[in-house]
Each structure stands twice: as structure tokens, then as C-alpha cells.
Design a protein around this motif. Structure first.
Motif, mmCIF file in Angstrom:
data_model
loop_
_atom_site.group_PDB
_atom_site.id
_atom_site.type_symbol
_atom_site.label_atom_id
_atom_site.label_comp_id
_atom_site.label_asym_id
_atom_site.label_seq_id
_atom_site.Cartn_x
_atom_site.Cartn_y
_atom_site.Cartn_z
ATOM 1 N N LYS A 7 -56.480 29.524 59.446
ATOM 2 C CA LYS A 7 -56.091 28.119 59.468
ATOM 3 C C LYS A 7 -55.005 27.852 58.434
ATOM 4 N N ALA A 8 -54.096 26.953 58.783
ATOM 5 C CA ALA A 8 -53.054 26.559 57.835
ATOM 6 C C ALA A 8 -53.690 25.768 56.691
ATOM 7 N N PRO A 9 -53.143 25.876 55.482
ATOM 8 C CA PRO A 9 -53.768 25.230 54.321
ATOM 9 C C PRO A 9 -53.666 23.712 54.362
ATOM 10 N N ILE A 10 -54.512 23.100 53.561
ATOM 11 C CA ILE A 10 -54.444 21.665 53.280
ATOM 12 C C ILE A 10 -53.709 21.487 51.955
ATOM 13 N N LEU A 11 -52.690 20.653 51.944
ATOM 14 C CA LEU A 11 -51.991 20.339 50.701
ATOM 15 C C LEU A 11 -52.851 19.385 49.876
ATOM 16 N N GLY A 24 -64.621 17.081 48.218
ATOM 17 C CA GLY A 24 -63.655 17.165 49.302
ATOM 18 C C GLY A 24 -63.087 18.563 49.435
ATOM 19 N N GLY A 25 -62.727 19.170 48.307
ATOM 20 C CA GLY A 25 -62.202 20.521 48.340
ATOM 21 C C GLY A 25 -63.229 21.518 48.840
ATOM 22 N N ARG A 26 -64.475 21.368 48.405
ATOM 23 C CA ARG A 26 -65.522 22.294 48.857
ATOM 24 C C ARG A 26 -65.723 22.197 50.369
ATOM 25 N N LEU A 27 -65.773 20.981 50.905
ATOM 26 C CA LEU A 27 -65.986 20.809 52.342
ATOM 27 C C LEU A 27 -64.820 21.367 53.148
ATOM 28 N N GLY A 32 -62.929 26.571 56.378
ATOM 29 C CA GLY A 32 -61.986 27.667 56.520
ATOM 30 C C GLY A 32 -60.552 27.330 56.166
ATOM 31 N N PHE A 33 -60.325 26.177 55.526
ATOM 32 C CA PHE A 33 -58.965 25.787 55.174
ATOM 33 C C PHE A 33 -58.642 26.210 53.737
ATOM 34 N N TRP A 235 -61.107 13.667 61.139
ATOM 35 C CA TRP A 235 -59.760 13.592 60.552
ATOM 36 C C TRP A 235 -58.961 14.852 60.891
ATOM 37 N N LEU A 236 -59.641 15.979 60.916
ATOM 38 C CA LEU A 236 -58.988 17.260 61.198
ATOM 39 C C LEU A 236 -59.120 17.678 62.667
ATOM 40 N N ASP A 237 -59.682 16.802 63.500
ATOM 41 C CA ASP A 237 -59.886 17.111 64.921
ATOM 42 C C ASP A 237 -60.753 18.340 65.116
ATOM 43 N N GLU A 238 -61.675 18.581 64.183
ATOM 44 C CA GLU A 238 -62.542 19.758 64.300
ATOM 45 C C GLU A 238 -63.619 19.579 65.380
ATOM 46 N N LYS A 239 -63.894 18.310 65.742
ATOM 47 C CA LYS A 239 -64.972 18.057 66.687
ATOM 48 C C LYS A 239 -64.446 17.531 68.017
ATOM 49 N N ARG A 240 -63.178 17.683 68.275
ATOM 50 C CA ARG A 240 -62.603 17.137 69.508
ATOM 51 C C ARG A 240 -62.325 18.254 70.514
#
Length: 240
Positions: A7-11, A24-27, A32-33, A235-240
Motif C-alpha cells: 500500500k502507498a504510504p499515508i503522509l 491514528g498512526g497505530r490504526l 498495512g499503510f 475514509w480510506l475506502d477499505e470497506k467499499r
């Protein structure tokens, strides 16, 4: 079975030398980000595009979105990148105020000098309730704050939740950019550190003392934790 591509990183944009992205960072890591942590205040550049990132989070800090510092202005201007590219953006406290200011709204101190430090009620709007049904989790009844400035909802955004002393508590601009006045990312260790290192803030009008804050955490944080977990999925579309 072929491996999934990484997965591409989160800034992650932080504002103090020892700040962390907390829960937030832990979640995000659990999903996998990788986290691309940058501190523009200390000279880290911000990317010209988020093509190589999944999204961005700008966290809070003791400075104001109205401050004249170059890094503050640069961060506010930079928010045009996720908005233009339709990338997930999340602003927490200062990060929300920066997005509001970028979109033309005012960031202001309470006229009576009041602060929100501790747990305070959160009142979702009709738009906020509609989103919570989609997310499958109601908004928390109380959330943790640490701020003495608030912001107006920009004309191009919608208010998702309101409060008392600082009416604008959550906004959405477009489909993927959110601003939260509160701090769902705060861990118990972070709360203990803040209430010790910045103890003088607890004497501001409206602020709760340390004992009340800790009691509020035991009462309200389990729901806040569940809410943030589900919010990040959508927010990340992980459940769509």
C-alpha cells in the motif's frame, strides 16, 4: 496466490519535535499503510503531489492557523494538493483549522477567552447522522479536545457535528476531506503528557482539570476508539 502490492504510504504532518500520530498512526499501520512522517516546522518538505501517497493527515499543535510563520502558511497552501487530487485528507484540530482557512473560513479565539480542554459533548447534524449510518457506527457522545481557537465552516463544506463554545466540530469538503476539531487519536500516555507539560492551560476558562479528564477518558474513550476505527475504514475506502 499472488501477493498484493504494498500500500502507498499515508503522509503524516506533525508540528513538534516529539509529537506522534498516536492511536491514528497505530490504526493506519495495522491496516498495512506505511507512515511518511514529516515536520515542516523543522524543514521537512511537503510533496508537490500525493500521487505516491494514499492520503494525508495534518495533526494538531500549539501554534495557530493565523500565525505568520512560513511553515504555517505553506501547510495551509499545500492543502490544495489533496483537495485538487481528490485524495483522502484528514485535519485534526490545527489541521482542521488549516483546511477551513484554506477554504476561506475564519479561525478565531473564543470572545470570552474560553478553551475546550477535556471531554465535551458532540452533536451530529443531519448530514453527520447520514454519514454515521453509512459508516455503521454512531458519533461519540463526548470527544477529547485541547484547543482555544475554533473555526467557521467554509461555504464549500458541510458541517457534520457541532458543539457549544466552539460550534463547528466536524466538517467535510467534497467526499474525502474531513476536518475534526477534536482529538480521536489521543492515547492515555499522550493525555498524561499534555496535562503535565502544559498544565498552565488547565487554568483557562472552560478547561477541565486533570482528574475530570481522566475520568472522562474511562467513560468515553471506548466509543471514540470504535468510531475512529470505523471512520478510517471508510475514509480510506477499505470497506467499499
Amino acid at each position: 496466490m499472488p501477493r498484493r502490492p504494498p500500500k502507498a504510504p499515508i503522509l503524516i504532518v506533525l508540528h513538534q519535535e516529539h509529537s506522534t500520530p498516536g492511536r491514528g498512526g497505530r490504526l493506519l499501520r495495522e491496516r498495512g499503510f506505511p507512515l511518511d512522517i514529516r515536520r515542516p516546522r523543522y524543514g521537512d518538505p511537503l510533496p508537490e503531489t500525493l500521487a505516491g501517497h494514499t492520503g494525508a493527515v495534518i495533526f494538531g499543535g500549539p501554534m495557530s492557523a493565523n500565525d505568520p510563520d512560513d511553515f504555517v502558511k505553506a501547510e495551509i497552501d499545500w492543502i490544495a494538493v489533496p483537495l485538487k487530487e481528490n485524495k483522502p485528507y484528514l485535519g485534526l484540530c490545527l489541521g482542521a483549522q488549516m483546511m477551513a482557512k484554506h477554504l476561506g473560513a475564519s479561525v478565531w479565539a473564543h470572545p470570552e477567552g474560553r478553551a475546550e480542554i477535556g471531554y465535551y459533548p458532540l452533536l451530529p447534524t443531519a448530514a453527520g447522522n447520514a454519514l454515521s449510518e453509512d459508516w455503521g457506527v454512531p458519533w461519540p457522545s463526548h470527544v477529547y479536545h485541547w484547543h482555544r481557537e475554533g473555526f467557521d465552516c467554509p461555504a464549500s463544506a458541510e458541517t457534520l457535528a457541532t458543539g457549544d463554545d466552539f460550534p463547528t466540530q466536524a466538517i467535510r469538503a467534497g467526499q474525502k476531506a474531513f476536518g475534526l476539531q477534536f482529538h480521536p487519536e489521543v492515547t492515555h500516555a499522550m493525555m498524561c503528557r499534555w496535562t503535565v507539560m502544559a498544565e498552565e492551560r488547565l487554568r483557562m476558562p472552560g478547561a477541565q482539570d486533570r482528574i475530570r479528564q481522566l475520568a472522562g477518558r474511562f467513560q468515553h474513550d471506548p466509543h471514540v476508539s470504535r468510531w475512529l476505527d470505523r471512520f478510517l475504514d471508510h475514509w480510506l475506502d477499505e470497506k467499499r
